[in-house]
Scaffold this motif. Sequence first.
Motif, short mmCIF file in Angstrom:
data_model
loop_
_atom_site.label_atom_id
_atom_site.label_comp_id
_atom_site.label_asym_id
_atom_site.label_seq_id
_atom_site.Cartn_x
_atom_site.Cartn_y
_atom_site.Cartn_z
N PRO A 77 -39.26 3.00 27.03
CA PRO A 77 -38.65 4.31 26.84
C PRO A 77 -39.61 5.41 27.26
N LEU A 78 -39.07 6.55 27.70
CA LEU A 78 -39.91 7.63 28.21
C LEU A 78 -40.44 8.55 27.12
N ASP A 79 -39.72 8.65 26.02
CA ASP A 79 -40.04 9.68 25.02
C ASP A 79 -41.00 9.16 23.96
N TRP A 80 -41.87 10.03 23.50
CA TRP A 80 -42.72 9.71 22.36
C TRP A 80 -42.37 10.57 21.16
N VAL A 81 -41.59 11.63 21.40
CA VAL A 81 -40.99 12.43 20.33
C VAL A 81 -39.49 12.41 20.58
N ASP A 82 -38.70 12.24 19.51
CA ASP A 82 -37.25 12.16 19.67
C ASP A 82 -36.72 13.34 20.48
N HIS A 83 -35.88 13.03 21.46
CA HIS A 83 -35.18 14.02 22.29
C HIS A 83 -36.09 14.80 23.24
N GLN A 84 -37.36 14.42 23.32
CA GLN A 84 -38.29 15.15 24.17
C GLN A 84 -38.53 14.36 25.46
N PRO A 133 -33.88 25.06 29.64
CA PRO A 133 -33.81 23.61 29.82
C PRO A 133 -34.01 22.89 28.48
N GLY A 134 -33.46 21.68 28.42
CA GLY A 134 -33.60 20.88 27.22
C GLY A 134 -33.14 19.46 27.45
N SER A 135 -33.38 18.61 26.47
CA SER A 135 -33.00 17.20 26.62
C SER A 135 -32.56 16.63 25.28
N PHE A 136 -31.81 15.54 25.34
CA PHE A 136 -31.25 14.92 24.15
C PHE A 136 -31.16 13.42 24.38
N GLY A 137 -31.79 12.64 23.51
CA GLY A 137 -31.75 11.19 23.63
C GLY A 137 -30.60 10.60 22.83
N PHE A 138 -30.04 9.51 23.31
CA PHE A 138 -28.93 8.88 22.58
C PHE A 138 -28.99 7.36 22.71
N SER A 139 -28.35 6.71 21.75
CA SER A 139 -28.18 5.26 21.76
C SER A 139 -26.78 5.00 21.26
#
Length: 111
Positions: free
Chosen positions: A51-58, A13-19
């Motif tokens: 936003p949900l993340d406190w570390v990029d892409h996490q 599993p993994g995730s990736f944030g984008f704008s």
Amino acid sequence: MTLICAAERLSDPGSFGFSLESAGERVEGFVVRRDGEFFAYRNSCPHTGSPLDWVDHQFLDIEGTLIQCAVHDARFLIDTGECIFGPCPGQSLESLPIKILDQNIYLLSID
Ligand code: FES
């Protein structure tokens, strides 16, 4: 259709944030990969809209089984975005339409 990233950018599993800009709108979101499937949501917690993340892409918890909001620790199902723990149970993340094409992940137009 707007390119988000290459599918291989995400572990499983993994995730990736984008704008990115889509149809004249700035879309802040993230993609989650789990068991070879991909899911995308706006990066806006139903609790306060932050936003949900406190570390990029996490965006996942340490076990990689739930989406986690870093602000007040809400947890969401990966496949539906429903909150099952924390301050907003029963509320859901807003899903975003995506398409996987030629090993790339694309954001489809948002109605
Ligand atoms: S802002 Fe996400 S749990 Fe409070």
